[in-house]
Design an enzyme around this catalytic site. Structure first.
Site, PDB file in Angstrom:
ATOM      1  N   GLY A  89       0.837  -1.207   0.000  1.00  0.00           N
ATOM      2  CA  GLY A  89       0.000   0.000   0.000  1.00  0.00           C
ATOM      3  C   GLY A  89       0.862   1.242   0.000  1.00  0.00           C
ATOM      4  N   ASN A  90       0.286   2.368   0.357  1.00  0.00           N
ATOM      5  CA  ASN A  90       1.081   3.600   0.461  1.00  0.00           C
ATOM      6  C   ASN A  90       0.507   4.495   1.557  1.00  0.00           C
ATOM      7  OD1 ASN A  90      -0.896   5.557  -0.762  1.00  0.00           O
ATOM      8  ND2 ASN A  90      -0.688   4.120  -2.462  1.00  0.00           N
ATOM      9  N   ARG A  91       1.100   5.683   1.738  1.00  0.00           N
ATOM     10  CA  ARG A  91       0.793   6.506   2.916  1.00  0.00           C
ATOM     11  C   ARG A  91      -0.395   7.443   2.736  1.00  0.00           C
ATOM     12  NH1 ARG A  91       5.798   9.427   2.921  1.00  0.00           N
ATOM     13  NH2 ARG A  91       4.559  10.901   4.107  1.00  0.00           N
TER      14      ARG A  91
ATOM     15  N   ALA B 124      -4.343   7.564  -4.457  1.00  0.00           N
ATOM     16  CA  ALA B 124      -3.012   7.071  -4.805  1.00  0.00           C
ATOM     17  C   ALA B 124      -3.122   5.550  -4.995  1.00  0.00           C
ATOM     18  CB  ALA B 124      -2.023   7.419  -3.699  1.00  0.00           C
TER      19      ALA B 124
END
Ligand code: PMT
Length: 405
Positions: free
Chosen positions: A211-213, A278
């Protein structure tokens, strides 16, 4: 005519070091033509004398619930009914907690409880108080109920030598947000908007993911602002703990493929689409069905395959829709954003330098450059994501109207 001409504003002042800055805020509001009435908590009167506010506002200051009745109504009900907006600056953790719980034990909290006017809170407190989960839960509850937030910002705090989140925004910034909130019309009425927000999670096994932030803050702010301005909004969101904006249709997804499906299902019905999400560009080719055991393994190799580019797909299939992307860049901001705009056939690309501490992922502020399809660029200084959301809706609204003309 001032930007707040004809508006009656209730300025709430609570007991924090920043209470003295409310005097300057009052001055800015009255200079802009607003009729301002001040309500103070008892704690606030220890920091600034009510007399100062009375003299500058030309109105008595409301402090107690049992002040003299006005025009046949209890004073707090009169003020609650007659104001166009409420601004609380500084807003302490204590007052925000009371408002979140519906406690009405002073004039200010009673007015807020009895009023249907928009409320803008300018928090001011120690960074540990701001970060405390109780405060964050209260903030989330208030946001979900449509309260507006002006800050807090980051900087030196009252506790000596301490710096962090919790500092009240400058009066000029709170004033600008107040004007934004109180003068905005329902200019998106009759329009449909698709917004994406948050990250996507690609499973490695049943408990782990790639995943991402992204927190979802940027996309949720756009969805909430558009709804308030009258748009019919579909928000396609990856995993996010942001409160669901009231009146917005929320479609929750986990993966990029699910996000693509949810976007394609509504795209031909919308007037504009803003992709603030995102989405993960790659997914694990074969996620494990059971939790991967670490015992006996010194390394783990994951094979990733490309996910579809949803924005490029929407850009290729658009008819009259305005398509807006976000570019999260770490270098060559404008060049990279312009290249993405062309490749994905967008009308506008919002470029954020995600290496800047006050922009991009997770933080409450963003600093962007708008890159338009006709080659124009517009630098937008650092501001709260809520305020940026409204600025973007102003610009996107113009593009929509141009296409429809
Ligand atoms: O959520 P926050 O914590 O508030 O943070 C906000 C943000 C940094 C996530 C947001 O401001 C932002 O920059 N979003 C875009 C992040 C991103 O994916 O950037 P990108 O340059 O990789 O992609 C460009 C555009 O293509 C984006 O609009 C993205 O949504 C879209 N895209 C990307 C990959 C993919 N597979 N499909 C897409 O549609």
């Amino acid at each position: 005519m001032g930007s707040l001409s004809g508006k009656r504003i209730l300025l709430g002042v609570t007991g924090g070091m920043a209470a003295y800055k409310a005097v300057e805020l009052l001055r800015l509001m009255t200079k802009a033509g607003a009729d301002v009435v001040v309500a103070m908590t008892h704690a606030a009167t220890k920091f600034v004398q009510p007399l100062t506010f009375r003299e500058l506002s030309y109105h008595p200051v409301a402090i107690d619930v049992f002040d003299e009745p006005k025009e046949g109504l209890m004073q707090h009900l009169f003020l609650a009914d007659s104001c166009d907006g409420i601004v609380i600056a500084p807003a302490t953790a204590n007052t925000m907690a009371k408002i979140a719980c519906g406690i009405a034990d002073n004039a200010l909290c009673t007015i807020v409880l009895a009023s249907t006017a928009p409320v803008i809170l300018a928090p001011a407190m120690d960074s540990d108080m701001w970060a405390n989960p109780v405060t964050q839960e209260n903030v989330a509850r208030l946001r979900a109920r449509g309260f507006h937030f002006a800050g807090p910002g980051r900087g030196p705090l009252a506790r000596q030598g301490k710096e962090g989140w919790g500092r009240m925004l400058d009066p000029e910034d709170i004033f600008k947000i107040t004007v934004d909130v109180l003068t905005r019309s329902k200019d998106w009425e009759g329009l449909r908007l698709l917004v994406t927000a948050g990250p996507t999670y690609e499973a490695i096994d049943p408990v782990r993911f790639v995943g991402n932030r992204s927190s979802g803050k940027m996309g949720y702010a756009i969805a909430a602002a558009a709804q308030r301005r009258g748009a019919e909004v579909t928000l396609v969101s990856g995993p996010s703990s942001q409160p669901v904006p009231p009146g917005v249709e929320l479609v929750r997804v986990q993966t990029t493929l699910e996000m693509r499906e949810a976007c394609l299902a509504v795209f031909d019905k919308v007037d504009a689409c803003v992709k603030a999400a995102a989405p993960a560009d790659f997914r694990v080719e074969e996620p494990a069905q059971e939790k991967i055991k670490k015992e006996g393994q010194s390394e783990l190799v994951l094979r990733l395959v490309r996910n579809p580019d949803i924005l490029a797909e929407l850009g290729a299939m658009k008819k009259n829709q305005v398509v807006v992307g976000f570019a999260a860049e770490t270098e060559n901001l404008i060049a990279q954003a312009s290249e993405k705009l062309r490749r994905k056939n967008c009308d506008l690309m919002v470029a954020n330098d995600v290496t800047a501490p006050d922009a991009g992922f997770e933080v409450d502020t963003n600093r962007v450059t708008l890159v338009y399809a006709d080659g124009r660029t517009e630098d937008v200084p650092t501001m709260q994501k809520e305020r940026l959301a409204n600025l973007l809706l102003d610009r996107i609204g113009e593009l929509v109207r141009k296409k429809k003309a």
